[in-house]
Design an enzyme around this catalytic site. Structure first.
Site, short mmCIF file in Angstrom:
data_model
loop_
_atom_site.label_atom_id
_atom_site.label_comp_id
_atom_site.label_asym_id
_atom_site.label_seq_id
_atom_site.Cartn_x
_atom_site.Cartn_y
_atom_site.Cartn_z
N LEU A 16 26.70 52.56 -25.65
CA LEU A 16 27.19 52.88 -26.87
C LEU A 16 27.60 51.53 -27.75
O LEU A 16 27.92 51.70 -28.87
CB LEU A 16 28.52 53.79 -26.67
N GLY A 17 28.22 50.49 -26.76
CA GLY A 17 28.61 49.34 -27.55
C GLY A 17 29.91 49.46 -27.99
O GLY A 17 30.35 49.08 -28.91
N GLY A 42 18.69 53.01 8.81
CA GLY A 42 17.12 53.17 8.98
C GLY A 42 16.45 54.39 8.14
O GLY A 42 15.39 54.16 7.78
N ASN A 43 17.52 55.23 8.01
CA ASN A 43 17.20 56.38 7.06
C ASN A 43 16.92 55.92 5.77
O ASN A 43 16.00 56.67 4.80
CB ASN A 43 18.03 57.62 7.10
N SER A 44 17.53 54.77 5.34
CA SER A 44 17.50 54.31 3.67
C SER A 44 15.99 54.29 3.29
O SER A 44 15.32 53.57 4.03
CB SER A 44 18.04 53.03 3.68
N THR A 68 19.82 57.34 0.86
CA THR A 68 20.40 55.79 0.39
C THR A 68 21.53 55.41 1.37
O THR A 68 21.63 54.33 1.48
CB THR A 68 20.44 55.57 -1.15
N ALA A 69 22.42 56.33 1.62
CA ALA A 69 23.75 55.97 2.14
C ALA A 69 24.26 57.18 2.93
O ALA A 69 24.19 58.23 2.81
CB ALA A 69 24.57 55.39 1.13
N ASP A 76 19.61 51.10 -6.81
CA ASP A 76 19.16 50.97 -5.67
C ASP A 76 17.81 51.39 -5.20
O ASP A 76 17.65 52.08 -4.19
CB ASP A 76 20.15 51.56 -4.44
N HIS A 86 18.08 47.60 -1.36
CA HIS A 86 18.78 47.15 -0.24
C HIS A 86 17.87 47.05 1.10
O HIS A 86 18.14 46.29 1.86
CB HIS A 86 20.12 47.93 0.12
#
Length: 487
Positions: free
Chosen positions: A298-299, A238-240, A256-257, A161, A131
């Site tokens: 796994l489908g 801004g730390n992301s 990340t968040a 992400d 992001h």
């Protein structure tokens, strides 16, 4: 108490105190601008004024400090600056007279700030969040020594992400690059001390500290596949993309968040999340060798076990993911999974609902072997299964001629966590049959005349038999839902 134990206790206490101090809100600076303070009183005797300094030792015991570790680590954390050209829409479209009268430009430049981590100095590889660089037309990184360098975008994985960039590692003026070694994030424990490094609010490189509050968090709204490290170290906008390191200076996560009910710009309240370094490393390897992240599945179709289903299956509590369909030629079918099986754990990880199992699968490689704890007909058993690669996109012409020209993809996990199921119309070729049928890029296909489905596998399976005489798609476009007849 021994000298070693005393030093350890002092180190932990000081690190905790440092974390609490560093978490003081930036709002204090905004609400109360800095003002000149009176100078401290000094003695009238001759000589230079006294300067307050922290003691180097107490009772001959050296004061603990993170400074030696940070001197090694800080040069490997960079600021990321992105530039994006954004079209400015107006009520009158592209009317040049309207734009000239009101001074409205056709385009504007959007800029954003984030952080990144150099994980391979020799090859100039930098990890950050997707992001941070998503849709950017140009990306620059600023090193700790002030050098600004244009970065090459290598690839990204929106569902975890993670994004990978590259900068020149050779022929750089000045000092060589510094990297942060990767730790084994699977060994992290609740209570371990960690340090977050990044560029919050664009104020410059900043260090905060705290502890690991939880591991394996996977219930955040709006995010993709999740297995987050939770920490009370301050993580602000801004730390992301910045670094979460242990006290040995090893990378344990990519910040990340942060979570705040009032929104991310309200600041940190001690709920920060980071992507584990082991997961980030796996994504890096795939992006570097092929540029595409492959995932296992796994489908099978799944449903939450509610109280009614639990009672019907003879279970004591409504927990787990019940299988409602097993697709032909799927990994789950080959392993012997059946409709009605309830999966309550995977590789020892508790599975509370269908979303938890989908999240677990999304973090596995296509060739992974997993062990499932299953409840079948009131008895417990274990099933060992391989996984097969989950399809990422599918051309409409492979499904039905009336869909020719459209490409369908899995829904982003961020949309799934908002309660949506179905498939995404990834692209529509101009003038194609799908375009003539009014299918548009960005539509979400919720169901068809072949029946309901939850993902791309289910959508494809609906066309496995004879094509329907009348093909209707239930489509979500923006906030409106409607039916499209495919001719």
């Amino acid at each position: 108490m021994t000298t070693t134990a005393t030093r350890t206790l002092l180190a932990l206490s000081a690190a905790a105190a440092f974390g609490a101090f560093a978490a003081t809100g930036l709002n204090l600076l905004v609400d109360h601008p800095a003002s000149a303070a009176p100078p401290p009183a000094v003695a009238t005797q001759a000589g230079p004024p006294a300067v307050a300094t922290s003691p180097a030792a107490i009772a001959r015991t050296p004061m603990p400090s993170l400074a030696p570790m940070l001197k090694r680590v800080l040069p490997a954390v960079v600021s990321v600056n992105t530039r994006q050209v954004v079209r400015v829409n107006t009520p009158f479209g592209d009317d040049p007279v309207f734009r000239r009268i009101f001074g409205i430009p056709q385009e504007r430049i959007a800029r954003s700030l984030g952080s990144g981590v150099i994980v391979d100095a020799r090859r100039g590889l930098i990890l950050t969040n997707n992001h941070v660089v998503e849709n950017a037309d140009a990306v620059q990184v600023t090193l700790a020594d002030g050098r600004t360098i244009n970065a090459e975008f290598v690839g990204s994985d929106p569902d975890t992400d993670i994004a990978l960039m590259r900068i020149p590692a050779k022929d750089l003026a000045g000092a060589a690059l510094t990297e942060i070694p990767l730790a084994d994030s699977d060994r992290l424990q609740i209570g371990d001390f960690v340090v977050a490094i990044g560029n919050p609010f664009g104020v410059g490189q900043t260090v905060t500290s705290g502890i690991v509050s939880a591991v394996g968090r996977n219930n955040l709204p709006g995010a993709g596949f999740q297995s987050f490290i939770q920490t009370d170290a301050s993580i602000n906008p801004g730390n992301s993309g910045g670094a979460l390191v242990n006290l040995d200076g090893e990378l344990v996560g990519i910040n990340t968040a942060s979570f705040n009910p009032r929104g991310s710009m309200a600041g940190n309240i001690g709920l920060g999340f980071a992507i584990p370094s082991n997961l980030a490393h796996r994504i890096l390897d795939q992006l570097l060798h092929g540029g595409v992240v492959r995932r296992g599945t796994l489908g099978v179709d799944l449903q939450d076990v509610d109280p009614r289903i639990a009672k019907g299956l003879g279970m004591n509590e409504p927990r787990g993911a019940v299988i409602t369909r097993v697709y032909p030629d799927s990994a789950g079918g080959a392993a012997g999974l059946r409709v009605g099986d309830v999966i309550v754990a995977a590789n020892g990880e508790t599975i509370d609902n269908a979303e938890a199992l989908r999240n677990f699968q999304g973090l596995q490689a296509p060739d992974a072997q997993i062990t499932l704890d299953v409840r079948r007909d009131g008895r417990a058993l274990q099933v060992t299964s391989g996984l097969r690669e989950a399809p990422k996109a599918l051309g409409g012409e492979r499904l039905d001629p009336r869909l020719a020209g459209a490409s369908f993809a899995e829904l982003p996990e961020s949309l799934r966590r908002q309660g949506l199921t179905g498939v995404l119309v990834e692209s529509v070729e101009r003038g194609s049959r799908a375009a003539q049928n009014n299918l548009q890029r960005g539509d979400v296909v919720l169901a068809s005349s072949n029946g309901k489905f939850s993902d791309l596998n289910g959508f494809r399976a609906g066309f496995g038999s004879a094509p329907p005489q009348r093909l209707v798609l239930r489509v979500l476009r923006g906030n409106a839902t409607g039916d499209l007849l495919m001719r």
